[in-house]
Design a protein around this motif. Sequence first.
Motif, PDB file in Angstrom:
ATOM      1  N   ALA A 185      44.056  43.296  38.304  1.00 42.85           N
ATOM      2  CA  ALA A 185      44.484  44.408  37.452  1.00 42.85           C
ATOM      3  C   ALA A 185      45.835  44.929  37.909  1.00 42.85           C
ATOM      4  N   MET A 186      46.606  45.425  36.951  1.00 47.98           N
ATOM      5  CA  MET A 186      47.923  45.973  37.240  1.00 47.98           C
ATOM      6  C   MET A 186      48.261  47.022  36.196  1.00 47.98           C
ATOM      7  N   THR A 187      49.334  47.780  36.456  1.00 43.12           N
ATOM      8  CA  THR A 187      49.859  48.715  35.477  1.00 43.12           C
ATOM      9  C   THR A 187      51.364  48.530  35.377  1.00 43.12           C
ATOM     10  N   MET A 188      51.924  48.841  34.235  1.00 43.11           N
ATOM     11  CA  MET A 188      53.336  48.601  33.977  1.00 43.11           C
ATOM     12  C   MET A 188      54.168  49.836  34.326  1.00 43.11           C
ATOM     13  N   ASN A 189      55.402  49.620  34.841  1.00 39.35           N
ATOM     14  CA  ASN A 189      56.363  50.716  34.982  1.00 39.35           C
ATOM     15  C   ASN A 189      57.776  50.175  34.848  1.00 39.35           C
TER      16      ASN A 189
ATOM     17  N   ASP B 241      36.609  52.082  38.191  1.00 37.92           N
ATOM     18  CA  ASP B 241      36.266  52.856  39.389  1.00 37.92           C
ATOM     19  C   ASP B 241      36.990  52.339  40.623  1.00 37.92           C
ATOM     20  N   VAL B 242      38.291  52.069  40.471  1.00 38.65           N
ATOM     21  CA  VAL B 242      39.104  51.613  41.586  1.00 38.65           C
ATOM     22  C   VAL B 242      40.244  52.595  41.794  1.00 38.65           C
ATOM     23  N   GLY B 243      40.920  52.466  42.935  1.00 34.32           N
ATOM     24  CA  GLY B 243      42.057  53.325  43.210  1.00 34.32           C
ATOM     25  C   GLY B 243      43.222  53.049  42.288  1.00 34.32           C
ATOM     26  N   GLU B 244      44.268  53.822  42.450  1.00 33.18           N
ATOM     27  CA  GLU B 244      45.444  53.720  41.586  1.00 33.18           C
ATOM     28  C   GLU B 244      45.986  52.301  41.566  1.00 33.18           C
ATOM     29  N   LEU B 245      46.268  51.800  40.374  1.00 36.25           N
ATOM     30  CA  LEU B 245      46.815  50.456  40.213  1.00 36.25           C
ATOM     31  C   LEU B 245      48.339  50.497  40.289  1.00 36.25           C
ATOM     32  N   ALA B 246      48.934  49.363  40.640  1.00 36.54           N
ATOM     33  CA  ALA B 246      50.383  49.259  40.775  1.00 36.54           C
ATOM     34  C   ALA B 246      50.903  48.103  39.927  1.00 36.54           C
TER      35      ALA B 246
ATOM     36  N   ASP C 164      50.467  51.730  29.343  1.00 32.95           N
ATOM     37  CA  ASP C 164      50.992  53.092  29.279  1.00 32.95           C
ATOM     38  C   ASP C 164      50.899  53.845  30.606  1.00 32.95           C
ATOM     39  N   ALA C 165      50.362  53.191  31.641  1.00 36.77           N
ATOM     40  CA  ALA C 165      50.359  53.737  33.013  1.00 36.77           C
ATOM     41  C   ALA C 165      49.766  55.140  33.104  1.00 36.77           C
ATOM     42  N   LYS C 166      48.706  55.404  32.372  1.00 36.57           N
ATOM     43  CA  LYS C 166      48.053  56.715  32.430  1.00 36.57           C
ATOM     44  C   LYS C 166      46.929  56.761  33.454  1.00 36.57           C
ATOM     45  N   GLY C 167      46.571  55.619  34.017  1.00 33.31           N
ATOM     46  CA  GLY C 167      45.504  55.587  35.000  1.00 33.31           C
ATOM     47  C   GLY C 167      44.121  55.365  34.413  1.00 33.31           C
ATOM     48  N   SER C 168      44.032  55.168  33.108  1.00 31.43           N
ATOM     49  CA  SER C 168      42.729  54.998  32.464  1.00 31.43           C
ATOM     50  C   SER C 168      42.048  53.703  32.885  1.00 31.43           C
ATOM     51  N   LEU C 169      42.828  52.658  33.105  1.00 29.36           N
ATOM     52  CA  LEU C 169      42.237  51.373  33.479  1.00 29.36           C
ATOM     53  C   LEU C 169      41.612  51.447  34.866  1.00 29.36           C
ATOM     54  N   ALA C 170      42.291  52.088  35.805  1.00 30.08           N
ATOM     55  CA  ALA C 170      41.728  52.260  37.141  1.00 30.08           C
ATOM     56  C   ALA C 170      40.428  53.052  37.073  1.00 30.08           C
ATOM     57  N   ALA C 171      40.400  54.079  36.236  1.00 26.26           N
ATOM     58  CA  ALA C 171      39.185  54.875  36.076  1.00 26.26           C
ATOM     59  C   ALA C 171      38.061  54.058  35.461  1.00 26.26           C
TER      60      ALA C 171
ATOM     61  N   ALA D 207      36.385  37.115  33.238  1.00 27.98           N
ATOM     62  CA  ALA D 207      36.267  36.822  34.664  1.00 27.98           C
ATOM     63  C   ALA D 207      34.887  36.273  35.009  1.00 27.98           C
ATOM     64  N   ARG D 208      33.859  36.852  34.424  1.00 26.18           N
ATOM     65  CA  ARG D 208      32.503  36.377  34.702  1.00 26.18           C
ATOM     66  C   ARG D 208      32.253  34.979  34.154  1.00 26.18           C
ATOM     67  N   ALA D 209      33.039  34.594  33.149  1.00 29.11           N
ATOM     68  CA  ALA D 209      32.927  33.241  32.605  1.00 29.11           C
ATOM     69  C   ALA D 209      33.678  32.225  33.456  1.00 29.11           C
ATOM     70  N   GLY D 210      34.274  32.689  34.554  1.00 31.73           N
ATOM     71  CA  GLY D 210      34.969  31.781  35.458  1.00 31.73           C
ATOM     72  C   GLY D 210      36.447  31.618  35.193  1.00 31.73           C
ATOM     73  N   ARG D 211      36.998  32.419  34.270  1.00 27.37           N
ATOM     74  CA  ARG D 211      38.427  32.329  33.964  1.00 27.37           C
ATOM     75  C   ARG D 211      39.184  33.342  34.827  1.00 27.37           C
ATOM     76  N   ARG D 212      40.241  32.874  35.470  1.00 25.73           N
ATOM     77  CA  ARG D 212      41.099  33.751  36.263  1.00 25.73           C
ATOM     78  C   ARG D 212      41.804  34.701  35.295  1.00 25.73           C
ATOM     79  N   THR D 213      41.548  36.002  35.435  1.00 27.32           N
ATOM     80  CA  THR D 213      41.920  36.969  34.403  1.00 27.32           C
ATOM     81  C   THR D 213      42.773  38.094  34.978  1.00 27.32           C
ATOM     82  N   LEU D 214      43.838  38.426  34.254  1.00 27.83           N
ATOM     83  CA  LEU D 214      44.670  39.589  34.572  1.00 27.83           C
ATOM     84  C   LEU D 214      44.503  40.602  33.449  1.00 27.83           C
ATOM     85  N   VAL D 215      44.208  41.856  33.798  1.00 30.25           N
ATOM     86  CA  VAL D 215      44.190  42.928  32.812  1.00 30.25           C
ATOM     87  C   VAL D 215      45.285  43.912  33.182  1.00 30.25           C
ATOM     88  N   CYS D 216      46.110  44.266  32.188  1.00 24.71           N
ATOM     89  CA  CYS D 216      47.296  45.089  32.433  1.00 24.71           C
ATOM     90  C   CYS D 216      47.278  46.326  31.550  1.00 24.71           C
TER      91      CYS D 216
END
Length: 318
Positions: A71-75, A54-59, A44-51, A32-41
């Motif tokens: 950012a997103m999480t899978m379900n 330091d953001v709220g729960e991802l969907a 396992d939906a454990k909430g580790s990525l949100a932690a 993202a800092r290099a200017g590329r539009r980036t999605l991180v997913c």
Amino acid sequence: MIPLTALGLVFVTGKGGVGKTSVAAAFAELSARAGRRTLVCEMDAKGSLAAAFDVGELAFKPRQIEKNLFAMTMNTEDSLREYLRLFVKLPFVGRIGPLARTFDFVADAAPGVKEILAVGKICYEVREHHYDVVVVDAEASGHIVAQIGAPAVIADLVKVGLVRDQTQWMIDILHNPEITGVVVVTTPEEMPVTETIELMDRLDEETDVRPVAVVANRVLPALFDRRHADVVERLGDAEEVLAEAAGDGVDSVLEAAMITERRRRVGATHLERLRDALDEVPAEVPVIYVPELFTRATGRRVVNLVSKALTDELDTGA
């Protein structure tokens, strides 16, 4: 070899506890800092990525968390809903919980069915060019082969028809080394290194998805060169003399130095075993080193520190 930073889809995996999520988040942040539009997913939906950020729960719906970074999480339920809407052209207005539960029951008996929803969502984002790069905080190393191999498994089971057509474009993305790669995170310890070596063999034998790097996380720095390390070992014999000269606390300092040096040596042995194994891998797989951070920080602070270490390594051509 395609540079790691030029790929469009990167799966980050590793044995539990090695820092997989922090590394995935750091790669996404660098992109993202290099200017590329980036999605991180997070798969396992454990909430580790949100932690980690330091953001709220991802969907399931991607959310922008900083410039160029989403950012997103899978379900299961939302991925099934989107699959039916996009590929089966079945509109669903309400919740599909019962259908999702039925799907879970069927998927448990049919290899690759559940995994294909998750990996299909990721491949769809790549195919539609919604993002320049998708970084996947993937399943742990014991499950990643089944996940990325799901489309090929389904294609082998179903030879013709709609399902076959839908899996083929996923295979085309996953098996293209100019688009997709797997990064394996490990630590300089016996079990993580052994699991990494086994995963490399499985990726080669059971999939056509290319490993592009191994990240050796929490590597202790060399506090002494070989000559000085030997001196530290001998200082224990002179502890009483040193204590008289330097006062109390010498024993604790010496013990800490010796323990740290011994841990580093053991870790170096495991990393040497890893490098020897990687020499046998058909494709070149570099090892990227992330040092022990020696910090009690968590969340975004850790991600920033790992990002800096990765930047330093990638800039030197790792």
